[in-house]
Design a protein around this motif. Structure first.
Motif, short mmCIF file in Angstrom:
data_model
loop_
_atom_site.label_atom_id
_atom_site.label_comp_id
_atom_site.label_asym_id
_atom_site.label_seq_id
_atom_site.Cartn_x
_atom_site.Cartn_y
_atom_site.Cartn_z
N GLY A 220 1.00 -0.93 0.17
CA GLY A 220 -0.12 -0.06 -0.03
C GLY A 220 0.61 1.50 -0.18
N GLY A 221 1.84 0.67 -0.89
CA GLY A 221 2.91 2.28 -0.69
C GLY A 221 3.39 2.75 0.86
N MET A 222 3.59 1.29 1.04
CA MET A 222 4.83 1.79 2.39
C MET A 222 5.51 0.75 2.78
N LYS A 223 6.85 0.55 3.00
CA LYS A 223 8.13 -0.26 2.97
C LYS A 223 8.00 -0.86 4.06
N LEU A 224 7.66 -2.53 3.77
CA LEU A 224 7.08 -3.52 5.26
C LEU A 224 8.57 -2.84 5.73
N ASP A 225 9.29 -3.12 5.86
CA ASP A 225 10.25 -3.21 7.46
C ASP A 225 9.51 -1.64 7.86
N GLU A 226 9.28 -0.89 7.43
CA GLU A 226 9.29 0.58 8.07
C GLU A 226 8.05 0.31 9.08
N LYS B 26 18.74 7.88 1.96
CA LYS B 26 17.92 6.62 2.43
C LYS B 26 18.31 6.09 3.14
N SER B 27 19.79 5.69 3.65
CA SER B 27 20.25 5.73 4.96
C SER B 27 20.74 6.65 5.80
N ALA B 28 21.08 8.08 5.82
CA ALA B 28 20.61 8.80 7.18
C ALA B 28 19.44 9.06 7.55
N LYS B 29 18.27 8.53 6.37
CA LYS B 29 16.76 8.88 6.78
C LYS B 29 16.52 7.67 7.93
N SER B 30 17.21 6.46 7.58
CA SER B 30 16.58 5.27 8.78
C SER B 30 17.31 5.75 9.97
N SER B 31 18.18 6.52 10.30
CA SER B 31 18.80 6.68 11.10
C SER B 31 17.57 7.26 13.33
N LYS B 32 18.92 6.17 13.87
CA LYS B 32 17.94 7.29 15.03
C LYS B 32 18.32 7.98 15.54
N GLU B 33 19.43 9.18 14.99
CA GLU B 33 19.49 10.15 15.59
C GLU B 33 18.91 10.69 15.44
N ALA B 34 18.04 11.89 15.76
CA ALA B 34 16.92 12.78 15.05
C ALA B 34 17.55 14.26 13.88
N LYS B 35 18.64 14.35 14.27
CA LYS B 35 19.04 15.30 13.26
C LYS B 35 19.86 14.81 11.55
N THR C 97 16.13 13.14 5.22
CA THR C 97 15.23 14.31 3.94
C THR C 97 15.16 15.03 3.44
N ASP C 98 15.47 15.78 4.13
CA ASP C 98 15.83 17.41 2.99
C ASP C 98 16.65 16.62 1.94
N ILE C 99 17.52 16.32 1.50
CA ILE C 99 18.58 15.45 0.94
C ILE C 99 17.80 14.64 -0.70
N GLU C 100 16.50 13.86 0.08
CA GLU C 100 16.09 13.14 0.01
C GLU C 100 14.79 14.67 -1.30
N LEU C 101 14.53 14.88 -0.36
CA LEU C 101 13.36 15.63 -1.05
C LEU C 101 14.29 16.90 -1.86
#
Length: 740
Positions: free
Chosen positions: A304-310, A716-725, A731-735
């Motif tokens: 449904g457009g969502m990553k299964l592992d997320e 994408k790797s950065a987006k999955s980081s546990k560190e918020a910043k 997310t900025d770079i992906e956008l």
């Protein structure tokens, strides 16, 4: 780390290039079944890309290898001992292609030129295209062919362009000779073309679903291509006859003489695919590879457009819903299952499995159990959590914004900003407001500040959280008492050393160092306090004369002097003359052995120089020397040194964007990507490198180069980081990548 290029030297020896700055030679074992790494070639200071093999000669019985790199150099290697025999320097930006033309080497570059090298010397250089040149090959008939980001190919006889081949819709990335027919081209438009020298397109092969990076041909007539879509495809007479799936992007694919195929994958693995039954891997290896593919696909599977592992697990259903009918999708095994909250029964009722529908419906995201064209992440700042904003292209953006603000209990002051965000990120730049629309809450027409409600709303830039970086960072905190104590201790040791006693400071000079520190401590009077010329001369004496092992306290004082307006104005005189003190210090501290304390304090000096515009010309002029000198700091176990180096890169990004220096931006991008990919990198160091990357892509001149170097996977790797910043800047770079 990601493998970029393949060069088949012989069927027994294969070379591969990588982002880790190395080249590996793979040799066939004595049983002729497996390849193992026989040599590692070290010499480039950035990503290594194109390779070419020079066959054996009397002087080089194993032949030589030619390599091009993002460090702008072309190196020629002796394969007997793995040493560099020629360093060809002249390109201003990344080297993208190398080929042999009899005894000459011809290279292509992002700097838009082709260069010819003979006996280690540059003999010809010409602007080949109006955009980056991505690849070059030599044809059996003697001409050269180049491919470019301008979507064209050119046929060259010497420096003369004989013909331009137009037809691709995007960057031409790879070229190969097709025996007896012409040549092949691979493009970002997803196609492969076979061209006759006359300019006629003999075949067009379409089957990849993403960028095609490479193409090669075999004497049998078979063609192989490698793509971003994770497949190496084999073609015969224009038809795809086999697809070889990989757990990552296929950057390069080459035929061996036997018909076997070698591929380079972004997972860091070089693979050989065989047509010979006796060479096939055993069942255990095949099963392991199949499992690896399954895991890779599972991690990227969407429901449904969502990553299964997320998706959350079943434990998410232990929390009660907030409204009747609220929908939640959770992961159950390899499937996504939807549940609805039953308010009266206070339980989650199972709706059923979420399946991907036809005609691209699976790519439409779900929010609260409903499919939308878009579900945006909106960061309103002030420490508030990220909010989800669903939107369909058929919606009125003002209506959608109003309803969302009401639902999220947010002030309507955000309204115009949210509307502009929707317009920008949904691609509706030319949206015209419908005058019949009535605000559902006030009954009035929508108000667009500064405009009539009947004119088109003008979208602003996307709402990036951390990019672009404005201004520079400095290291402006110093433990002066500790520095003075250490300098006194080292000076006493020099005085008692009969060999170096003449390098020590007198009692009066030690006292003067204390006076310098007193001025530096009094930051509130920087505008009115001054140094004497002898103060700078004294510090310079220490930096020049003291042995490397004990010079770091003086360098640390120097770091603070450059932040003082008058101190900086005195120092600039010593870097503008022919006897450049700072370059001398850099050479001294980066010599063997390079001590972490010296590297740290010197990099911090350089970082602080950016604060004063008087040093900007010097910093820009020497950017290549400086970044090369400290290039190994990215992998240092010393976290403080990592942070100082990443700050240097971030400051350089800000400066070189302002100066519109594309060559310098490219080098900074290369260095920042190394930190961003370093798993062991300190959080703050990685964050600053990612901000540098994003800023260079957004306001600099290297967005396309970054995308070519697979910055999307880093984001994408950065987006999955546990560190918020880290996740936020990812997310900025992906956008940013998605922006036209």
């Amino acid at each position: 780390m990601l493998v970029r290029g393949i060069c088949v030297c012989t069927d027994e020896n294969i070379a591969s290039s990588s982002r880790d700055r190395t080249i590996r030679i793979w040799s066939l074992d004595s049983d002729n079944r497996k390849y193992s790494s026989s040599k590692i070639l070290l010499g480039h200071t950035s990503f290594v890309g194109p390779l070419a093999w020079i066959p054996p000669s009397e002087d080089y019985p194993e032949g030589r290898l030619v390599s091009g790199s993002m460090d702008t150099s072309v190196l020629v290697w002796n394969l007997v001992n793995g040493e560099v025999v020629q360093a060809l320097k002249g390109h201003k930006m990344q080297v993208t292609g190398v080929t042999l033309d009899d005894d000459d080497i011809v290279s292509s570059s992002v700097d838009q030129t082709l260069k010819r090298w003979r006996n280690g010397q540059l003999v010809e250089s010409w602007e080949a295209h109006q955009s980056p040149v991505q690849t070059v090959i030599k044809l059996p008939s003697g001409e050269l062919v180049s491919g470019s980001s301008d979507t064209t190919l050119k046929l060259w006889k010497g420096k003369t362009s004989e013909r331009t081949f137009a037809g691709h819709a995007d960057t031409v990335r790879g070229l190969a000779v097709m025996p007896d027919l012409g040549f092949l081209s691979a493009s970002h438009d997803g196609s492969i073309r076979l061209w006759a020298l006359s300019g006629e397109v003999l075949l067009e092969m379409v089957g990849h679903t993403s960028i095609v990076y490479s193409v090669d041909a075999h004497a049998s007539g078979l063609i192989v291509s490698g793509s971003e879509d994770r497949y190496a495809k084999i073609w015969k007479d224009g038809v795809c006859v086999q697809s070889l799936e990989h757990p990552g992007c296929v950057w390069d694919a080459k035929f061996l003489e036997t018909g076997d195929i070698v591929t380079a994958c972004s997972d860091g693995v070089v693979r050989v695919w065989t047509v010979r039954g006796d060479m096939i891997a055993d069942q255990m290896e095949i099963d392991a590879y199949d499992s690896q593919l399954s895991q890779y696909k599972l991690s990227r599977k969407k429901v449904g457009g969502m990553k299964l592992d997320e998706l959350p697990g079943l434990d998410a259903l232990t929390l009660p819903g907030t409204s009747d009918g609220q929908t939640k999708v959770v992961r159950e095994g390899d499937n996504g299952v939807a549940y609805a909250w039953n308010m009266s029964e206070q339980r989650w009722d199972k709706i059923g499995e979420v399946v991907d529908g036809p005609d691209g419906a699976a790519d439409r995201p779900i929010h609260d159990g409903v499919q939308y064209d878009f579900v945006f992440d909106v960061d309103i700042g002030d420490g508030e959590p990220i909010r989800k904003l669903p939107y369909n292209r058929s919606d009125n953006p003002y209506d959608a914004a109003d309803k969302w603000l009401l639902k999220e209990n947010l002030p309507f002051a955000y309204r115009q900003q949210i509307v502009e965000f929707i317009l920008q990120n949904s691609g509706q730049k030319d949206f015209s407001f419908n005058p019949s629309f009535r605000d559902p809450f006030t009954g009035a027409n929508a108000y667009v500040p500064g405009q009539s409600s009947q004119t088109a709303a003008t979208p602003t830039k996307p709402l990036y959280k951390h990019i672009p970086k404005k201004g520079v960072l400095v290291f402006d905190v110093a433990q002066y008492d500790g520095i003075l104590k250490k300098m006194t201790e080292f000076n006493n040791a020099l005085q008692s050393d009969p060999v170096n006693s003449d390098k020590s400071l007198t009692e009066a000079e030690v006292s003067r160092v204390g006076a310098i520190v007193k001025i530096l401590k009094d930051t509130s009077h920087y505008h009115s306090s001054n140094f004497a010329d002898m103060d700078i001369a004294l510090l310079l004496k220490v930096l020049r004369a003291w042995p490397p092992a004990i010079m770091f306290p003086a360098t640390d004082i120097f770091r603070m002097v450059v932040l003082h307006p008058h101190g900086a104005s005195l120092l600039i005189k010593h870097v503008e003359n022919n006897n450049d003190l700072l370059l001398d210090v850099i050479k001294k501290v980066t010599g063997d052995p390079a001590l972490p304390a010296n590297l740290l304090t010197t990099v911090r000096v350089l970082v602080n120089l950016f604060k004063n515009s008087s040093f900007h010309y010097w910093l820009q002029r020497h950017h290549s020397q400086i970044l090369d000198a400290f290039s190994n700091c990215y992998s240092s176990p010393n976290k403080n040194l990592q942070l100082a180096y990443s700050t240097l890169l971030l400051n350089y990004a800000v400066l070189l964007i302002e100066k519109k220096d594309q060559e310098g931006q490219s080098q900074v991008l290369s260095a920042a990507l190394q930190i961003a990919e370093e798993e062991a990198a300190d959080v703050d160091s990685k964050f600053r490198s990612l901000v540098a990357i994003g800023s260079l892509m957004l306001e600099g001149l290297v967005k396309k180069i970054a995308i070519d170097f697979d910055v999307e996977s880093i984001a994408k790797s950065a987006k999955s980081s546990k560190e918020a910043k880290i996740a936020e800047v990812g997310t900025d770079i992906e956008l940013l990548i998605r922006q036209p």
